[in-house]
Design a protein around this motif. Sequence first.
Motif, PDB file in Angstrom:
ATOM      1  N   LEU A 135      40.765  48.740  26.517  1.00 58.13           N
ATOM      2  CA  LEU A 135      41.885  47.797  26.557  1.00 58.13           C
ATOM      3  C   LEU A 135      43.041  48.281  25.684  1.00 58.13           C
ATOM      4  CD1 LEU A 135      43.152  45.071  27.319  1.00 58.13           C
ATOM      5  CD2 LEU A 135      42.002  44.087  25.326  1.00 58.13           C
ATOM      6  N   ARG A 155      45.118  43.069  30.017  1.00 59.55           N
ATOM      7  CA  ARG A 155      43.897  42.363  30.407  1.00 59.55           C
ATOM      8  C   ARG A 155      43.957  41.955  31.873  1.00 59.55           C
ATOM      9  NH1 ARG A 155      43.336  40.214  24.805  1.00 59.55           N
ATOM     10  NH2 ARG A 155      45.108  38.878  25.240  1.00 59.55           N
ATOM     11  N   SER A 156      45.072  41.377  32.250  1.00 60.51           N
ATOM     12  CA  SER A 156      45.212  40.939  33.637  1.00 60.51           C
ATOM     13  C   SER A 156      45.097  42.110  34.608  1.00 60.51           C
ATOM     14  CB  SER A 156      46.564  40.236  33.797  1.00 60.51           C
ATOM     15  OG  SER A 156      46.942  40.201  35.149  1.00 60.51           O
ATOM     16  N   ALA A 157      45.746  43.210  34.264  1.00 61.70           N
ATOM     17  CA  ALA A 157      45.717  44.375  35.153  1.00 61.70           C
ATOM     18  C   ALA A 157      44.317  44.976  35.214  1.00 61.70           C
ATOM     19  CB  ALA A 157      46.716  45.428  34.667  1.00 61.70           C
ATOM     20  N   PHE A 158      43.665  45.056  34.059  1.00 62.15           N
ATOM     21  CA  PHE A 158      42.331  45.654  34.064  1.00 62.15           C
ATOM     22  C   PHE A 158      41.323  44.786  34.799  1.00 62.15           C
ATOM     23  CE2 PHE A 158      38.950  48.366  32.903  1.00 62.15           C
ATOM     24  CZ  PHE A 158      39.564  49.571  32.643  1.00 62.15           C
ATOM     25  N   ALA A 159      41.520  43.488  34.714  1.00 67.96           N
ATOM     26  CA  ALA A 159      40.664  42.585  35.489  1.00 67.96           C
ATOM     27  C   ALA A 159      40.806  42.885  36.974  1.00 67.96           C
ATOM     28  CB  ALA A 159      41.028  41.132  35.189  1.00 67.96           C
ATOM     29  N   GLU A 160      42.038  43.076  37.419  1.00 68.00           N
ATOM     30  CA  GLU A 160      42.223  43.366  38.844  1.00 68.00           C
ATOM     31  C   GLU A 160      41.624  44.716  39.228  1.00 68.00           C
ATOM     32  OE1 GLU A 160      46.016  42.581  40.579  1.00 68.00           O
ATOM     33  OE2 GLU A 160      45.395  43.406  42.517  1.00 68.00           O
ATOM     34  N   SER A 162      39.058  46.333  37.872  1.00 72.05           N
ATOM     35  CA  SER A 162      37.590  46.322  37.943  1.00 72.05           C
ATOM     36  C   SER A 162      37.101  45.415  39.060  1.00 72.05           C
ATOM     37  CB  SER A 162      36.978  45.940  36.600  1.00 72.05           C
ATOM     38  OG  SER A 162      37.501  44.725  36.146  1.00 72.05           O
TER      39      SER A 162
ATOM     40  N   GLU B 160      41.427  40.063  41.056  1.00 71.46           N
ATOM     41  CA  GLU B 160      41.688  39.712  39.658  1.00 71.46           C
ATOM     42  C   GLU B 160      40.787  38.567  39.198  1.00 71.46           C
ATOM     43  OE1 GLU B 160      45.712  39.406  38.337  1.00 71.46           O
ATOM     44  OE2 GLU B 160      45.085  38.762  36.331  1.00 71.46           O
ATOM     45  N   TRP B 180      40.792  36.825  27.980  1.00 67.65           N
ATOM     46  CA  TRP B 180      40.786  37.471  29.294  1.00 67.65           C
ATOM     47  C   TRP B 180      41.020  36.442  30.389  1.00 67.65           C
ATOM     48  CZ3 TRP B 180      40.429  42.632  30.640  1.00 67.65           C
ATOM     49  CH2 TRP B 180      40.154  43.525  29.600  1.00 67.65           C
ATOM     50  N   SER B 184      44.538  36.215  32.862  1.00 65.64           N
ATOM     51  CA  SER B 184      44.522  36.260  34.319  1.00 65.64           C
ATOM     52  C   SER B 184      44.991  34.956  34.943  1.00 65.64           C
ATOM     53  CB  SER B 184      43.113  36.611  34.827  1.00 65.64           C
ATOM     54  OG  SER B 184      42.906  38.003  34.735  1.00 65.64           O
TER      55      SER B 184
END
Lengths: 209, 209
Positions: A135, A155-160, A162, B160, B180, B184
């Motif tokens: 992160l 965080r938002s981008a990494f959630a998308e 993964s 996301e 997190w 999102s």
Amino acid sequence: MVRYSSEHKQQTRDSIVREAAVELRRSGPDKVSVALIMKRAGLTHGGFYAHFDSKEALLQTALQWMFTDRQNYFAGLLQRYGQQQGLSRYIDAYLSDMHRNHPESGCPLPALGADVSRLPQALQQAYQDGVASILQTFSQALPEFFQTQREQVARSAFAELSGAILIARSIHCPQEAGQWLRSSRESLKARLQLPLDNPEGQDHVSATE
Amino acid sequence: MVRYSSEHKQQTRDSIVREAAVELRRSGPDKVSVALIMKRAGLTHGGFYAHFDSKEALLQTALQWMFTDRQNYFAGLLQRYGQQQGLSRYIDAYLSDMHRNHPESGCPLPALGADVSRLPQALQQAYQDGVASILQTFSQALPEFFQTQREQVARSAFAELSGAILIARSIHCPQEAGQWLRSSRESLKARLQLPLDNPEGQDHVSATE
DNA sequence: ATGTTTATATGATGGGCATCATATAAAGGT
DNA sequence: ACCTTTATATGATGCCCATCATATAAACAT
């Protein structure tokens, strides 16, 4: 039936760790067996406890190794191509068919995320340290533009990222999976203010390949 | 030591399916055992094969049941609150602490996504049908605004959603996990043109609770 | 009330697993 | 050449699992 020189044990240990990291992502924590890892490393199961106290101890080392490997890969991209281009290439590689088809050398989050909460404390900790480190690298690579909101955007981008790979892997049909990857690639490029296409050059999945 | 009336068998079968759907999401496909499911349903392991041909057959039914359950829940929200409010509430519930803490009654994607590709063909098919049905409902609920890009936006948004929960579940510390989820939630509300807050009213995780 | 059917229980069987005890054979010093 | 050390192999042990064979007892028909 055994040949070894003075520092072969360390090499053997390293290869056990690498095979464990591969098998862990390929088969999941519940299906990974000591005997299989040892076989992949070219050994038999018995010698295992000369290298590690327990299966758990091995998996902890393997987790740390795989996060470090990914971290090196990401940092390498940023250094070679600069922040904006490096980040863009990271996203392309993350959402590539290559990454979809090879969880065993890819990001631990989509491969292991669902299992982490059921793992022993020590492994959870190793995992979380890895997530925090990714992160941080990711948010530092974001355009200046986002200023104080970098962490939130990261965080938002990494959630998308993964989530898209997670779903794409769960879909058998390659075309349909590709739609999920493309949708997220375009969406992410747009919201992170990145150019849609990169100059020529191969993208790798992992630092070790 | 047994009591049953004429159609108790169907009820028993249903409760086995429900417990299987719970245990599948809670413990994952590799750790779920026939004996445990039967115990949860108040029975012993032996009678199992009077209800299902195999463990795989049970899991297939359980998968279908859980997707249907989620579908009912989502459709219920849309019907009760309208498309925009319903979608907004769905997102809030999806990214809630409640959903983070209760995978056993929540969305199958973050709970099982990583395991699907290692499952037998029949189970993969059941899973994919469920994903397709969720995607369809989700994209139909999107604002008119997106027109022909609805499916693409829906895929990106759902990636996301599931990624954020996946990661939040893998992080032990509730505050950090909450960051997190919040990141999102805000990002999704913004890009889907939804209001940030909803009128009063409890959000549920599943149609069965 | 008695016997048949059927839903569930008890108790194998065989396989995989983590771990451990013990055996073997290579390296290196003497 | 021999002996010690050490890396790896072979072969238990005990546990959990899916599946199946058989036993029991409730429900129902007669």
